[in-house]
Design a protein around this motif. Sequence first.
Motif, PDB file in Angstrom:
ATOM      1  N   THR A 149      46.303  33.130  32.641  1.00 10.90           N
ATOM      2  CA  THR A 149      45.847  34.372  33.253  1.00 10.90           C
ATOM      3  C   THR A 149      45.993  34.268  34.755  1.00 10.90           C
ATOM      4  N   ASN A 150      46.370  35.373  35.360  1.00 12.31           N
ATOM      5  CA  ASN A 150      46.461  35.436  36.812  1.00 12.31           C
ATOM      6  C   ASN A 150      45.058  35.666  37.370  1.00 12.31           C
ATOM      7  N   TRP A 151      44.344  34.568  37.645  1.00  9.49           N
ATOM      8  CA  TRP A 151      42.966  34.684  38.097  1.00  9.49           C
ATOM      9  C   TRP A 151      42.881  35.314  39.485  1.00  9.49           C
ATOM     10  N   ASP A 152      43.951  35.193  40.288  1.00  4.78           N
ATOM     11  CA  ASP A 152      43.928  35.833  41.606  1.00  4.78           C
ATOM     12  C   ASP A 152      43.779  37.339  41.475  1.00  4.78           C
ATOM     13  N   LEU A 153      44.389  37.905  40.412  1.00  2.00           N
ATOM     14  CA  LEU A 153      44.384  39.352  40.241  1.00  2.00           C
ATOM     15  C   LEU A 153      43.194  39.837  39.420  1.00  2.00           C
ATOM     16  N   SER A 154      42.945  39.177  38.290  1.00  2.00           N
ATOM     17  CA  SER A 154      41.907  39.649  37.367  1.00  2.00           C
ATOM     18  C   SER A 154      40.635  38.811  37.412  1.00  2.00           C
ATOM     19  N   GLY A 155      40.608  37.777  38.257  1.00  2.00           N
ATOM     20  CA  GLY A 155      39.450  36.884  38.271  1.00  2.00           C
ATOM     21  C   GLY A 155      38.171  37.562  38.710  1.00  2.00           C
ATOM     22  N   VAL A 156      38.241  38.404  39.758  1.00  2.00           N
ATOM     23  CA  VAL A 156      37.030  39.051  40.263  1.00  2.00           C
ATOM     24  C   VAL A 156      36.459  40.006  39.222  1.00  2.00           C
ATOM     25  N   LEU A 157      37.352  40.746  38.528  1.00  2.00           N
ATOM     26  CA  LEU A 157      36.873  41.635  37.474  1.00  2.00           C
ATOM     27  C   LEU A 157      36.248  40.843  36.330  1.00  2.00           C
ATOM     28  N   ALA A 158      36.862  39.697  35.987  1.00  2.00           N
ATOM     29  CA  ALA A 158      36.281  38.847  34.941  1.00  2.00           C
ATOM     30  C   ALA A 158      34.903  38.341  35.351  1.00  2.00           C
ATOM     31  N   LEU A 159      34.745  37.981  36.627  1.00  2.00           N
ATOM     32  CA  LEU A 159      33.429  37.557  37.114  1.00  2.00           C
ATOM     33  C   LEU A 159      32.402  38.669  36.934  1.00  2.00           C
ATOM     34  N   GLY A 160      32.791  39.898  37.260  1.00  2.00           N
ATOM     35  CA  GLY A 160      31.867  41.026  37.106  1.00  2.00           C
ATOM     36  C   GLY A 160      31.492  41.278  35.663  1.00  2.00           C
ATOM     37  N   ILE A 161      32.477  41.173  34.755  1.00  2.00           N
ATOM     38  CA  ILE A 161      32.212  41.433  33.332  1.00  2.00           C
ATOM     39  C   ILE A 161      31.248  40.395  32.757  1.00  2.00           C
ATOM     40  N   ALA A 190      22.486  42.192  37.163  1.00  2.00           N
ATOM     41  CA  ALA A 190      23.129  43.488  36.947  1.00  2.00           C
ATOM     42  C   ALA A 190      23.682  44.044  38.258  1.00  2.00           C
ATOM     43  N   VAL A 191      22.935  43.896  39.347  1.00  2.00           N
ATOM     44  CA  VAL A 191      23.416  44.378  40.651  1.00  2.00           C
ATOM     45  C   VAL A 191      24.663  43.610  41.079  1.00  2.00           C
ATOM     46  N   ILE A 192      24.624  42.268  40.929  1.00  2.00           N
ATOM     47  CA  ILE A 192      25.797  41.467  41.296  1.00  2.00           C
ATOM     48  C   ILE A 192      26.990  41.846  40.417  1.00  2.00           C
ATOM     49  N   ALA A 193      26.737  42.064  39.121  1.00  4.22           N
ATOM     50  CA  ALA A 193      27.823  42.443  38.209  1.00  4.22           C
ATOM     51  C   ALA A 193      28.450  43.766  38.632  1.00  4.22           C
ATOM     52  N   GLY A 194      27.610  44.726  39.013  1.00 10.66           N
ATOM     53  CA  GLY A 194      28.136  46.018  39.445  1.00 10.66           C
ATOM     54  C   GLY A 194      29.005  45.896  40.682  1.00 10.66           C
ATOM     55  N   LEU A 220      33.115  46.475  40.514  1.00 12.15           N
ATOM     56  CA  LEU A 220      33.726  47.507  41.354  1.00 12.15           C
ATOM     57  C   LEU A 220      34.823  46.918  42.228  1.00 12.15           C
ATOM     58  N   ARG A 221      34.562  45.765  42.805  1.00 17.70           N
ATOM     59  CA  ARG A 221      35.585  45.124  43.633  1.00 17.70           C
ATOM     60  C   ARG A 221      36.791  44.714  42.789  1.00 17.70           C
ATOM     61  N   ILE A 265      37.872  46.165  40.017  1.00 12.05           N
ATOM     62  CA  ILE A 265      38.632  47.368  39.686  1.00 12.05           C
ATOM     63  C   ILE A 265      39.459  47.826  40.891  1.00 12.05           C
ATOM     64  N   CYS A 266      38.865  47.798  42.066  1.00 13.23           N
ATOM     65  CA  CYS A 266      39.602  48.176  43.280  1.00 13.23           C
ATOM     66  C   CYS A 266      40.794  47.247  43.508  1.00 13.23           C
ATOM     67  N   THR A 267      40.597  45.954  43.233  1.00 13.47           N
ATOM     68  CA  THR A 267      41.698  45.001  43.404  1.00 13.47           C
ATOM     69  C   THR A 267      42.838  45.311  42.444  1.00 13.47           C
ATOM     70  N   LEU A 268      42.518  45.605  41.178  1.00  9.61           N
ATOM     71  CA  LEU A 268      43.558  45.927  40.196  1.00  9.61           C
ATOM     72  C   LEU A 268      44.281  47.219  40.553  1.00  9.61           C
ATOM     73  N   VAL A 269      43.516  48.246  40.945  1.00  6.05           N
ATOM     74  CA  VAL A 269      44.136  49.523  41.315  1.00  6.05           C
ATOM     75  C   VAL A 269      45.036  49.347  42.528  1.00  6.05           C
ATOM     76  N   SER A 270      44.560  48.605  43.522  1.00  9.11           N
ATOM     77  CA  SER A 270      45.369  48.359  44.711  1.00  9.11           C
ATOM     78  C   SER A 270      46.643  47.605  44.371  1.00  9.11           C
ATOM     79  N   SER A 271      46.533  46.635  43.465  1.00 10.94           N
ATOM     80  CA  SER A 271      47.716  45.881  43.060  1.00 10.94           C
ATOM     81  C   SER A 271      48.723  46.768  42.336  1.00 10.94           C
ATOM     82  N   GLN A 272      48.228  47.652  41.459  1.00 13.52           N
ATOM     83  CA  GLN A 272      49.130  48.570  40.756  1.00 13.52           C
ATOM     84  C   GLN A 272      49.817  49.519  41.732  1.00 13.52           C
TER      85      GLN A 272
END
Length: 489
Positions: A332-344, A439-443, A447-448, A450-457
């Motif tokens: 997995t490309n943790w640079d791209l999807s790692g932050v979202l995985a941390l949030g999930i 829950a606050v940290i996860a949110g 969000l960050r 998702i923004c990273t993935l959208v920016s990459s796309q």
Amino acid sequence: MGGWKQGNSNTWTFPTLILCLYGFFYMMKPSEPFLTPYLTGPDKNLTIDEVTNQVFPVWTYSYLALLVPVFLVTDYLRYKPVLLLQGVSCIATWLLLLFAPGVPAMQAVEFFYGMVTAAEVAYYAYIYSVVSAHHYQRVTSYCRGVTLVAATVAAVLGQLLVSLAHVSYFYLNAITLASVSLALLCSFFLPMPQKSMFFHRKEAPDALPGPQKAVAAPGSEGPPGFHGAVSPVPAEGGAASEQRADPRSPALGVLLRLGRDLRDCYSSRELLCWSLWWALATAGYNQVVNYVQVLWDFRAPSHSSAVYNGAVEAIATFLSSVISFLVQYMKTNWDLSGVLALGIFLAVDAGCLFLMHFAANIWACYVSYLLFKASYMLLITIATHIAVTLSVGRYALMFGVNNFVALVIQSILTAVVVDSRGLGLHIVSQFLIYGSYFAVIAGIFSLRGICTLVSSQCRRKTLRSCQEHPSRAEQESKEQPVPGDTTRL
């Protein structure tokens, strides 16, 4: 000792063996999963409120106060004296736990145990000082594996003695005292190191094969905090030049080097974001682990219910080890999807804590804790992969600072939520706060992510369109007639 220095690369097995024995006996504490039942039982006869609001907070405060001084003293004294201090502190902890009555004595227990945990920095850092860089990663794996095995065996042994042999918690603590005494005995046989990471750096350290002369860091094999990681050695005599710059003040040179390392470690926004996550998540995790036994004892009082704390801790440790091992093989490309995985997975942790708050059944609390700890260990492994790709290699300092920030956050949580001088909330209400915290940290991190993935796309689409536009223009230019090539009739 001179023979030791000459044969350092060939005699790494002896210090490794002694260090593994030390780690095994140090982690062989069958009484730890049953600390709260012991304190609230007939041996100490403390109330849950006394344990929660007056005794346990002392460990957090003492750990925070001792962490930085012990880290600097550890490096200055070259590790072995601090390992001896850790062994002595362990013995003092369990002697007080066995024979001293009352809340003040148990607060002293927590203070000495804060010294024990602050001195853990010396365990993995010692490897760097006596083992060549070529063997460092392998030896770190051995020491890490031994401690995991010892923790699992201790939890299983404690559970079997309590459930099948009906051994009292007092004798579990006596077994732990014997084990840490053996750990102290092993530490006397460790060779005295000749170098350290900061105060006693060598001008020509062992170099790894390759263009960069840096000491290998264990990566995902080290736990969060100072231990399990080392600082790289400059490729071109950086330590020597610093010593020549100010030979009269080596301590000042060390502080300047630490400042430069900090600047290099946190020079990128991505690493700052990752470090913030590490500190926030680690603070919440340590807080939950520190007080989960109190919640279990409230849901199923040990004086009237069967206690399975040891079995739960053994399963949790085993699951964590398996998960940490399997994540290394996930492509997995943790640079791209790692932050979202941390949030999930932070959201999963928050859900587990909310379940612990609302579920009155002890088995629901046990299962929630297993999921919480497994999810956190998965998070730590993912975060370590992200750190390896972002950091400049100064793992000891980076993880140490992050761990210190985590302790500051945990101390604030303890002072506000737990301490009797603060809100002094009931243990069930505390887990509602911890769930909301996660829950606050996860949110935020979801969000960050998702923004990273959208920016990459968006960048990928822009790049694709830029690549297609020149090719289309080139094709049109080829189809247009060139004025000098027109055929005359």
